[in-house]
Design a protein around this motif. Structure first.
Motif, PDB file in Angstrom:
ATOM      1  N   GLU A  94      -7.334  25.209  13.855  1.00  0.00           N
ATOM      2  CA  GLU A  94      -5.729  25.841  13.719  1.00  0.00           C
ATOM      3  C   GLU A  94      -6.176  26.916  12.531  1.00  0.00           C
ATOM      4  OE1 GLU A  94      -3.553  22.510  12.440  1.00  0.00           O
ATOM      5  OE2 GLU A  94      -3.888  21.156  14.215  1.00  0.00           O
ATOM      6  N   ASP A  95      -4.996  27.910  12.620  1.00  0.00           N
ATOM      7  CA  ASP A  95      -5.002  28.982  11.873  1.00  0.00           C
ATOM      8  C   ASP A  95      -4.345  28.318  10.554  1.00  0.00           C
ATOM      9  OD1 ASP A  95      -5.820  30.836  13.546  1.00  0.00           O
ATOM     10  OD2 ASP A  95      -3.858  31.120  14.229  1.00  0.00           O
ATOM     11  N   ARG A  96      -3.299  27.746  10.445  1.00  0.00           N
ATOM     12  CA  ARG A  96      -2.984  27.256   9.256  1.00  0.00           C
ATOM     13  C   ARG A  96      -2.768  25.210   9.466  1.00  0.00           C
ATOM     14  NH1 ARG A  96       2.448  28.794   5.514  1.00  0.00           N
ATOM     15  NH2 ARG A  96       2.010  27.292   4.239  1.00  0.00           N
ATOM     16  N   PRO A  97      -3.925  24.606   8.868  1.00  0.00           N
ATOM     17  CA  PRO A  97      -3.688  23.347   9.173  1.00  0.00           C
ATOM     18  C   PRO A  97      -2.645  22.628   8.287  1.00  0.00           C
ATOM     19  CG  PRO A  97      -5.860  24.052   8.382  1.00  0.00           C
ATOM     20  CD  PRO A  97      -4.773  25.355   7.985  1.00  0.00           C
ATOM     21  N   ASP A  98      -2.168  21.421   9.173  1.00  0.00           N
ATOM     22  CA  ASP A  98      -1.052  20.518   8.980  1.00  0.00           C
ATOM     23  C   ASP A  98      -1.476  19.997   7.602  1.00  0.00           C
ATOM     24  OD1 ASP A  98       1.144  19.416   9.013  1.00  0.00           O
ATOM     25  OD2 ASP A  98       0.518  17.670  10.331  1.00  0.00           O
ATOM     26  N   GLY A  99      -0.654  19.793   6.968  1.00  0.00           N
ATOM     27  CA  GLY A  99      -1.168  18.874   5.436  1.00  0.00           C
ATOM     28  C   GLY A  99      -1.172  17.354   5.688  1.00  0.00           C
ATOM     29  N   GLN A 100      -0.080  16.827   6.189  1.00  0.00           N
ATOM     30  CA  GLN A 100       0.032  15.673   6.771  1.00  0.00           C
ATOM     31  C   GLN A 100      -1.319  15.151   7.618  1.00  0.00           C
ATOM     32  OE1 GLN A 100       1.869  13.300   5.610  1.00  0.00           O
ATOM     33  NE2 GLN A 100       0.904  11.749   6.810  1.00  0.00           N
ATOM     34  N   ALA A 101      -1.825  15.823   8.443  1.00  0.00           N
ATOM     35  CA  ALA A 101      -2.801  15.644   9.306  1.00  0.00           C
ATOM     36  C   ALA A 101      -3.979  15.587   8.545  1.00  0.00           C
ATOM     37  CB  ALA A 101      -2.968  16.661  10.404  1.00  0.00           C
ATOM     38  N   LEU A 102      -4.215  16.496   7.591  1.00  0.00           N
ATOM     39  CA  LEU A 102      -5.187  16.537   6.701  1.00  0.00           C
ATOM     40  C   LEU A 102      -5.254  15.396   5.914  1.00  0.00           C
ATOM     41  CD1 LEU A 102      -7.652  18.128   5.772  1.00  0.00           C
ATOM     42  CD2 LEU A 102      -6.252  19.628   4.185  1.00  0.00           C
ATOM     43  N   HIS A 103      -4.267  14.651   5.393  1.00  0.00           N
ATOM     44  CA  HIS A 103      -4.255  13.575   4.569  1.00  0.00           C
ATOM     45  C   HIS A 103      -4.649  12.482   5.334  1.00  0.00           C
ATOM     46  CE1 HIS A 103      -2.736  15.074   0.697  1.00  0.00           C
ATOM     47  NE2 HIS A 103      -1.750  15.862   1.393  1.00  0.00           N
ATOM     48  N   GLU A 104      -4.259  12.485   6.708  1.00  0.00           N
ATOM     49  CA  GLU A 104      -4.736  11.076   7.674  1.00  0.00           C
ATOM     50  C   GLU A 104      -5.999  11.336   7.813  1.00  0.00           C
ATOM     51  OE1 GLU A 104      -2.223  11.440  11.157  1.00  0.00           O
ATOM     52  OE2 GLU A 104      -0.479  11.125   9.833  1.00  0.00           O
ATOM     53  N   LEU A 105      -6.459  12.593   8.019  1.00  0.00           N
ATOM     54  CA  LEU A 105      -8.055  12.661   8.328  1.00  0.00           C
ATOM     55  C   LEU A 105      -9.203  12.290   7.087  1.00  0.00           C
ATOM     56  CD1 LEU A 105      -8.397  16.043  10.309  1.00  0.00           C
ATOM     57  CD2 LEU A 105      -8.608  13.659  11.191  1.00  0.00           C
ATOM     58  N   LEU A 132     -13.250  17.803   2.872  1.00  0.00           N
ATOM     59  CA  LEU A 132     -11.814  17.690   3.428  1.00  0.00           C
ATOM     60  C   LEU A 132     -10.635  17.956   2.227  1.00  0.00           C
ATOM     61  CD1 LEU A 132     -11.982  15.058   6.361  1.00  0.00           C
ATOM     62  CD2 LEU A 132     -11.700  17.334   6.624  1.00  0.00           C
ATOM     63  N   GLN A 133     -11.110  17.310   0.985  1.00  0.00           N
ATOM     64  CA  GLN A 133      -9.962  17.572  -0.027  1.00  0.00           C
ATOM     65  C   GLN A 133      -9.769  18.905  -0.233  1.00  0.00           C
ATOM     66  OE1 GLN A 133     -11.592  14.329  -2.532  1.00  0.00           O
ATOM     67  NE2 GLN A 133     -10.047  12.752  -1.789  1.00  0.00           N
ATOM     68  N   GLY A 134     -11.157  19.570  -0.328  1.00  0.00           N
ATOM     69  CA  GLY A 134     -11.229  21.072  -0.467  1.00  0.00           C
ATOM     70  C   GLY A 134     -10.295  21.897   0.261  1.00  0.00           C
ATOM     71  N   LEU A 135     -10.096  21.617   1.286  1.00  0.00           N
ATOM     72  CA  LEU A 135      -8.847  22.216   2.342  1.00  0.00           C
ATOM     73  C   LEU A 135      -7.719  22.215   2.136  1.00  0.00           C
ATOM     74  CD1 LEU A 135     -10.941  21.327   5.938  1.00  0.00           C
ATOM     75  CD2 LEU A 135     -11.045  23.454   4.386  1.00  0.00           C
ATOM     76  N   GLU A 136      -7.220  20.927   1.250  1.00  0.00           N
ATOM     77  CA  GLU A 136      -5.759  20.740   0.930  1.00  0.00           C
ATOM     78  C   GLU A 136      -5.051  21.872   0.364  1.00  0.00           C
ATOM     79  OE1 GLU A 136      -4.616  16.176   0.145  1.00  0.00           O
ATOM     80  OE2 GLU A 136      -6.454  17.031  -1.406  1.00  0.00           O
ATOM     81  N   PRO A 137      -5.390  22.726  -0.487  1.00  0.00           N
ATOM     82  CA  PRO A 137      -4.675  23.779  -0.878  1.00  0.00           C
ATOM     83  C   PRO A 137      -4.302  24.873   0.443  1.00  0.00           C
ATOM     84  CG  PRO A 137      -6.377  23.447  -2.506  1.00  0.00           C
ATOM     85  CD  PRO A 137      -6.403  22.538  -1.366  1.00  0.00           C
ATOM     86  N   ALA A 138      -5.247  24.994   1.272  1.00  0.00           N
ATOM     87  CA  ALA A 138      -5.158  25.758   2.279  1.00  0.00           C
ATOM     88  C   ALA A 138      -4.266  25.503   3.431  1.00  0.00           C
ATOM     89  CB  ALA A 138      -6.650  26.237   3.077  1.00  0.00           C
TER      90      ALA A 138
END
Length: 140
Positions: A94-105, A132-138
């Motif tokens: 994804e160009d802009r990852p969904d924050g909620q989906a990232l938290h679930e992952l 994965l936590q490093g991706l959170e700000p993005a």
């Protein structure tokens, strides 16, 4: 299937249909008690190969056998769950990852890490969670 097979054989291509795995119970007027001849002829090479591999494995020192076994099994029983891996790949596409989906992952990866018993599996699970936590700000 028979027609297709006949067409292949007419062109000189060998049949893709495997030979039958059974024989009649009564052959040449005698009752056949077992299928051992057919089983051994079909599996002989497999048994021979397995026996050689087993002999070669058991000939190794104990430490080498442990390393071989660890390398053969690691990643099969412990590691990243295939569904989690698929979901992570989808998120990374994804160009802009969904924050909620990232938290679930991150939560799912953490659960996989808790289930890991092998030291390397535990270390890899922790590294995955950190990445994965490093991706959170993005994602925000």
């Amino acid at each position: 299937v028979r027609q297709f097979d006949a067409q292949l054989q007419a062109r000189g291509i060998t049949s893709m249909k495997p030979p039958k795995s059974h024989t009649p119970a009564i052959e040449k007027g005698d009752y056949q008690f077992t299928r051992s001849k057919q089983i051994l002829s079909a599996t002989g090479l497999v048994l021979e190969t397995y026996s050689c591999l087993q002999r070669n494995m058991l000939a190794q020192p104990l430490e080498a056998r442990r390393q071989f076994a660890e390398r053969a099994v690691f990643g099969t029983y412990e590691g990243i769950h295939p569904e989690l891996m698929t979901d992570i790949r989808a998120l990374l596409q994804e160009d802009r990852p969904d924050g909620q989906a990232l938290h679930e992952l991150i939560a799912r990866a953490g659960e996989d890490g808790k289930a890991a018993r092998h030291p390397v599996a535990c270390e890899l699970a922790a590294l995955l969670v950190a990445e994965l936590q490093g991706l959170e700000p993005a994602a925000q």
